[in-house]
Motif scaffolding. Sequence first.
Motif, PDB file in Angstrom:
ATOM      1  N   LYS A 276      42.830  87.957  76.312  1.00 34.62           N
ATOM      2  CA  LYS A 276      42.314  90.309  76.573  1.00 34.62           C
ATOM      3  C   LYS A 276      40.692  90.181  77.107  1.00 34.62           C
ATOM      4  O   LYS A 276      40.187  90.143  75.859  1.00 34.62           O
ATOM      5  CB  LYS A 276      43.663  90.758  75.845  1.00 34.62           C
ATOM      6  N   VAL A 277      40.747  90.439  77.765  1.00 34.95           N
ATOM      7  CA  VAL A 277      39.090  90.696  78.669  1.00 34.95           C
ATOM      8  C   VAL A 277      38.670  91.408  76.995  1.00 34.95           C
ATOM      9  O   VAL A 277      37.517  91.645  76.972  1.00 34.95           O
ATOM     10  CB  VAL A 277      39.197  90.088  79.527  1.00 34.95           C
ATOM     11  N   SER A 278      39.375  92.470  77.642  1.00 37.58           N
ATOM     12  CA  SER A 278      39.032  94.405  77.254  1.00 37.58           C
ATOM     13  C   SER A 278      39.015  93.709  75.366  1.00 37.58           C
ATOM     14  O   SER A 278      38.531  94.883  74.532  1.00 37.58           O
ATOM     15  CB  SER A 278      39.782  95.221  77.958  1.00 37.58           C
ATOM     16  N   SER A 279      39.832  92.755  74.353  1.00 39.81           N
ATOM     17  CA  SER A 279      39.586  92.940  72.993  1.00 39.81           C
ATOM     18  C   SER A 279      37.745  92.265  72.737  1.00 39.81           C
ATOM     19  O   SER A 279      38.217  90.803  72.870  1.00 39.81           O
ATOM     20  CB  SER A 279      41.056  92.109  72.959  1.00 39.81           C
ATOM     21  N   PRO A 280      37.773  93.145  72.353  1.00 39.48           N
ATOM     22  CA  PRO A 280      36.340  92.299  71.334  1.00 39.48           C
ATOM     23  C   PRO A 280      36.734  91.029  70.217  1.00 39.48           C
ATOM     24  O   PRO A 280      36.293  90.727  70.512  1.00 39.48           O
ATOM     25  CB  PRO A 280      35.736  93.758  70.665  1.00 39.48           C
ATOM     26  N   LYS A 281      37.735  91.286  70.036  1.00 40.84           N
ATOM     27  CA  LYS A 281      38.364  90.385  69.005  1.00 40.84           C
ATOM     28  C   LYS A 281      38.504  89.146  69.434  1.00 40.84           C
ATOM     29  O   LYS A 281      38.344  87.914  68.699  1.00 40.84           O
ATOM     30  CB  LYS A 281      39.803  91.135  67.598  1.00 40.84           C
ATOM     31  N   GLN A 282      39.516  89.232  70.800  1.00 40.58           N
ATOM     32  CA  GLN A 282      40.050  88.040  71.335  1.00 40.58           C
ATOM     33  C   GLN A 282      38.587  87.488  71.934  1.00 40.58           C
ATOM     34  O   GLN A 282      37.740  86.253  72.233  1.00 40.58           O
ATOM     35  CB  GLN A 282      40.748  87.905  72.150  1.00 40.58           C
ATOM     36  N   VAL A 283      37.107  88.409  72.600  1.00 42.29           N
ATOM     37  CA  VAL A 283      36.308  87.557  73.238  1.00 42.29           C
ATOM     38  C   VAL A 283      35.265  87.181  71.929  1.00 42.29           C
ATOM     39  O   VAL A 283      34.910  85.968  72.539  1.00 42.29           O
ATOM     40  CB  VAL A 283      34.926  88.727  74.016  1.00 42.29           C
ATOM     41  N   GLY A 284      35.193  87.514  71.314  1.00 42.74           N
ATOM     42  CA  GLY A 284      34.634  85.934  70.221  1.00 42.74           C
ATOM     43  C   GLY A 284      35.751  84.956  69.336  1.00 42.74           C
ATOM     44  O   GLY A 284      34.403  84.558  69.706  1.00 42.74           O
ATOM     45  N   GLU A 285      36.404  85.079  70.025  1.00 42.22           N
ATOM     46  CA  GLU A 285      37.239  83.511  69.664  1.00 42.22           C
ATOM     47  C   GLU A 285      36.780  83.037  70.834  1.00 42.22           C
ATOM     48  O   GLU A 285      37.098  82.001  70.353  1.00 42.22           O
ATOM     49  CB  GLU A 285      38.643  84.251  69.250  1.00 42.22           C
ATOM     50  N   VAL A 286      37.261  83.963  71.805  1.00 40.31           N
ATOM     51  CA  VAL A 286      36.226  82.810  73.048  1.00 40.31           C
ATOM     52  C   VAL A 286      34.961  82.365  72.690  1.00 40.31           C
ATOM     53  O   VAL A 286      34.973  81.219  73.333  1.00 40.31           O
ATOM     54  CB  VAL A 286      36.741  83.769  74.512  1.00 40.31           C
ATOM     55  N   LEU A 287      34.035  82.944  72.468  1.00 43.65           N
ATOM     56  CA  LEU A 287      32.358  82.067  72.434  1.00 43.65           C
ATOM     57  C   LEU A 287      32.439  81.453  71.331  1.00 43.65           C
ATOM     58  O   LEU A 287      31.617  81.230  71.640  1.00 43.65           O
ATOM     59  CB  LEU A 287      31.687  83.818  73.007  1.00 43.65           C
TER      60      LEU A 287
ATOM     61  N   ILE B  23      29.667  82.752  81.148  1.00 40.29           N
ATOM     62  CA  ILE B  23      30.815  83.811  80.958  1.00 40.29           C
ATOM     63  C   ILE B  23      29.965  84.965  80.443  1.00 40.29           C
ATOM     64  O   ILE B  23      30.736  85.944  80.528  1.00 40.29           O
ATOM     65  CB  ILE B  23      31.913  83.453  80.082  1.00 40.29           C
ATOM     66  N   VAL B  24      28.653  84.956  79.408  1.00 36.31           N
ATOM     67  CA  VAL B  24      28.346  85.992  78.968  1.00 36.31           C
ATOM     68  C   VAL B  24      28.025  87.231  79.930  1.00 36.31           C
ATOM     69  O   VAL B  24      28.011  88.082  79.682  1.00 36.31           O
ATOM     70  CB  VAL B  24      26.871  85.476  78.054  1.00 36.31           C
ATOM     71  N   GLN B  25      27.288  87.391  80.999  1.00 33.86           N
ATOM     72  CA  GLN B  25      26.869  87.655  81.835  1.00 33.86           C
ATOM     73  C   GLN B  25      28.342  88.752  82.726  1.00 33.86           C
ATOM     74  O   GLN B  25      27.996  89.961  82.691  1.00 33.86           O
ATOM     75  CB  GLN B  25      26.220  87.607  83.140  1.00 33.86           C
ATOM     76  N   LYS B  26      29.225  88.012  82.972  1.00 34.30           N
ATOM     77  CA  LYS B  26      30.182  88.856  83.157  1.00 34.30           C
ATOM     78  C   LYS B  26      30.858  89.329  82.584  1.00 34.30           C
ATOM     79  O   LYS B  26      31.243  90.597  82.980  1.00 34.30           O
ATOM     80  CB  LYS B  26      31.224  87.237  83.663  1.00 34.30           C
TER      81      LYS B  26
ATOM     82  N   ILE C 236      29.385  91.233  80.023  1.00 31.18           N
ATOM     83  CA  ILE C 236      28.539  92.231  80.714  1.00 31.18           C
ATOM     84  C   ILE C 236      28.843  93.205  81.932  1.00 31.18           C
ATOM     85  O   ILE C 236      29.024  94.514  81.219  1.00 31.18           O
ATOM     86  CB  ILE C 236      27.227  91.664  79.800  1.00 31.18           C
ATOM     87  N   ASP C 237      29.492  91.933  83.076  1.00 32.58           N
ATOM     88  CA  ASP C 237      29.859  93.216  83.349  1.00 32.58           C
ATOM     89  C   ASP C 237      31.063  93.734  83.791  1.00 32.58           C
ATOM     90  O   ASP C 237      30.589  94.594  83.947  1.00 32.58           O
ATOM     91  CB  ASP C 237      29.376  92.396  84.888  1.00 32.58           C
ATOM     92  N   TYR C 238      31.510  92.912  83.194  1.00 39.59           N
ATOM     93  CA  TYR C 238      33.123  93.737  83.037  1.00 39.59           C
ATOM     94  C   TYR C 238      33.219  94.801  82.211  1.00 39.59           C
ATOM     95  O   TYR C 238      33.829  95.664  82.260  1.00 39.59           O
ATOM     96  CB  TYR C 238      34.058  92.627  82.406  1.00 39.59           C
TER      97      TYR C 238
ATOM     98  N   SER D  52      37.693  99.061  90.599  1.00 45.36           N
ATOM     99  CA  SER D  52      38.397  98.566  90.188  1.00 45.36           C
ATOM    100  C   SER D  52      39.027  96.966  90.973  1.00 45.36           C
ATOM    101  O   SER D  52      39.371  96.054  89.957  1.00 45.36           O
ATOM    102  CB  SER D  52      40.165  99.412  91.116  1.00 45.36           C
ATOM    103  N   GLU D  53      38.531  96.863  92.302  1.00 48.78           N
ATOM    104  CA  GLU D  53      38.855  95.388  92.447  1.00 48.78           C
ATOM    105  C   GLU D  53      37.328  94.454  91.517  1.00 48.78           C
ATOM    106  O   GLU D  53      37.846  92.986  91.939  1.00 48.78           O
ATOM    107  CB  GLU D  53      37.934  95.076  94.330  1.00 48.78           C
ATOM    108  N   LYS D  54      36.158  94.891  91.652  1.00 47.89           N
ATOM    109  CA  LYS D  54      34.873  94.400  90.846  1.00 47.89           C
ATOM    110  C   LYS D  54      35.295  94.504  89.353  1.00 47.89           C
ATOM    111  O   LYS D  54      34.965  92.555  88.795  1.00 47.89           O
ATOM    112  CB  LYS D  54      34.080  95.524  90.700  1.00 47.89           C
ATOM    113  N   ILE D  55      36.744  94.785  88.618  1.00 45.24           N
ATOM    114  CA  ILE D  55      36.954  94.571  87.686  1.00 45.24           C
ATOM    115  C   ILE D  55      38.255  93.466  87.353  1.00 45.24           C
ATOM    116  O   ILE D  55      37.926  92.401  86.618  1.00 45.24           O
ATOM    117  CB  ILE D  55      37.670  95.528  86.578  1.00 45.24           C
TER     118      ILE D  55
END
Length: 887
Positions: free
Chosen positions: A540-551, A583-586, A588-590, A521-524
């Motif tokens: 929202k980091v858990s949203s693939p759609k919003q992650v796509g918009e960021v990247l 940000i990409v590796q982070k 993946i880790d998230y 939980s702390e790591k997340i």
Amino acid sequence: MDKLYLIDGSSMLYRAFFAIRDLKTKTGIPTNALYGFLRMFFKIKKEYDMKYVAVAFDRKEKTIRAESYDAYKANREKAPDELNIQFGLIRDILNDMGIKFFDMIGYEADDIIGSISKKFSDKGHEVIIFTGDKDYLQLVDENITVMYNKRGISELEEYDLKKIRENYDLNPKDLIELKGLMGDKSDNIPGVYGIGEKTGIKLVKEFGKIENIYDNLDNISSKSTKNKLEGNLKTALMSRELGRIIINLDYSDNLEDYKISKIDKEEIIKDFENLEFNTFLEELDLTNPEENNGSDRKLDFEKIDNLEDFEKIFKSIKDGSRTFMNILFENEVYTRSKPFAVSLKKEKEDLVYIYYLKSSKDFSNKYLASFLSSENIVKIFYDSKPCHYALIKENIDLNCYEDISIMSYLNSSNNSGKSLDEYLSLESYPLTSTLNSLIGSGKKKKSLDEIPKADLNLYLASSTFYLEEAFYRENKILEELELRDLYKNLELPLVRVLASMEEEGFKVDSNILNEINNRASEKIKDLEKEIIEDAGYEFKVSSPKQVGEVLFDKLGLPVIKKTKTGYSTDIKVLEKLIDKHVIVQKIIDYRFYTKLKSTYIDGLIPLISDDGKIHTTFMQNVAQTGRLSSVNPNLQNIPQRSDLARKIRKAFIAGDKRVLVDSDYSQIELRVLASLSEDENMISAFKEGVDIHTKTASEVFHKDPKDVTREERSHAKAVNFGIIYGQTDYGLSEELKISRKEAREYIDGYKASYPQIKTYMDEIVELAKEKGYSETILGRKRAISELHSSNFNIRSFGERMALNTPIQGSAADIIKKAMLNVYNKLKENGLKSKLILQVHDELIVETFEEELDQVKKIVKEEMENVIKLEVQLIADISIGKSWYDAK
């Protein structure tokens, strides 16, 4: 325009005879073939709404084919008397049902059907032929369809023009030429020795008729094929004529002559009553409404109110006879449930007895327990493992049992993982209802107590009733496929082993899981914070759609793939972008830690039982390669990518005064590959004890082993294991992040280094194409229809399956046999230590400290000597108080 339905009575009755065994009337009249034929007939009659039907039969007299070629069908055994009796009886039944049937001296059923079907096809009528004989495929045209009885008596496969072209890449009339070349072992038609289907199809496609093939012998590029053909023209032409269906016999072309006429009610009722086929009277709507009081006929069952009454039933069952049973549990996860009801049917009797358990202790009641543990009466289940599990909890063994689900799994990969209801539905058994339909789902889901007993009684009665027929059919197929040894000596006894492991469970320290949960939980949280900082705004980091918009919109990274809903951010896309932004590796880790927490920590904690253990369920009949899988929870898939993930294994511990003995096969699949291929280079590497991946790297990269770099060894390891799974150059390039050209060079270098492996790979795929299946060391068969697909990708997938099944499947067979041997040895030696987990090539025994040396010796000896290969199997053993420490 009305359709005409033609049934090959001889082939269908013959198939039914062997699909259903030992069905007789009380007076001893055999009825298995009749029952199977009529069940099939009523099913298709209802499905196709048939009005115009004819059935054709062979005759005993010599045929015109046998007149011209004495050896025609000379290899066939004489039909059993039990079958011959039923050929006479079926004619009487068809006559009383108003159905036309035909036979003709000198000719076969296919000649009769061929002649009738062609007459009607020429007039534009649609004709449907039902048969278990593929010779009929030559008749198919724009109006004629063949429904081929692929398996048992219920699985039909439709062949029209399109299907024949897809399967054979030929037209139906060309199949006659193919028959002339290939011959037919079942009919003792010689053909041209050495010409198989693949070569035959190629020749017919290129040259057409047999005469044209022989006119062009000099144009055939294969010297081997040319040699086989030379001097065999007469044999080929004779074989073609023997295999050609006659289509000019004198039969009516008036559709009305084939109409089902009025049923002779009095006679058919007499027929069915004499044969004890009361269920078929309902199909013909001949039940007496006065006797029924206007209600529908119900399955015959009797509800037993107390176990003492069961004792009378048990005592009436003769030693050596079979009983058919169904155990209903309170919910579908029997490891966290209790037995709810028991149903039982005696062999060759229709009555189903039903008992609702008062408590789980009923299983240890002397009447039921003595019956289930009896070694003199066979208990047949669809799935016997839940019964084993419930009995083991009461320290009782289920003895003398059979398991239809295991038979079905071995016989056909289509039936893998099927529940009882799914299986019965797939095989067209008419259940009154399914358990799921009674229980419902979601908020409306009911407990078994809430379902009216009348409905449950009918469900239990019908599902138990059809087990007998299913057992006879699967048992016959098991024999035909030569799988009885695998079933009887490995898969069936393994059911008890798995039930024992499930009941024993694996002790879990919930404090460790909670600690890992907090760290995850702390790591997340930390990753989420860093990702938002890197993005420059809240999202929202858990949203693939919003992650796509960021990247892609905000950070401007190159777009790799788009879907209908927007940018793709799956793992393959992210891995290609790792070097583009921190940000990409982070991200993946998230995602990894989020899944780790939700699936492997939050998912495990609620599954810890009151005894402090997790009781997984092992699935024996799911994976097509024969591997075991694990569900509720899946203990075979706990990730090891990070130290935190690996530490989940710390929570799995041994009990007091016990340790875990963890034994893992060393490179078992490569050892199997070396043994199957008989490749001298790989065998010598294993025998000399050198590191196989370093050895491969030195061969592929033409280096001395001491000069092989870590990266080269890693690449060689990927190639070694990639070969097992039939990996392509594209797949290897993706895995190693290299070009396809480099990947192809690695694979080519590997095949050059291990030439016998290359030969083996080519031969095993060709053999699977010829046979239609791939096979393991212990004879497990996996049907691979994809090998004959016209689609390149599907065909390539089939080739990969054909390649990896003997390797991966043999490894799976070996570990299963080792499990069985270890379990039996522990028991034979009176040890308290128990086998508790299998993870692919790894076995874990929870071992009492005073038994440690003995257990280590047993496990190592049994695993390493379970089977003799060209390369010795090696089992690496480690000890620990936790699963983590033992690894």
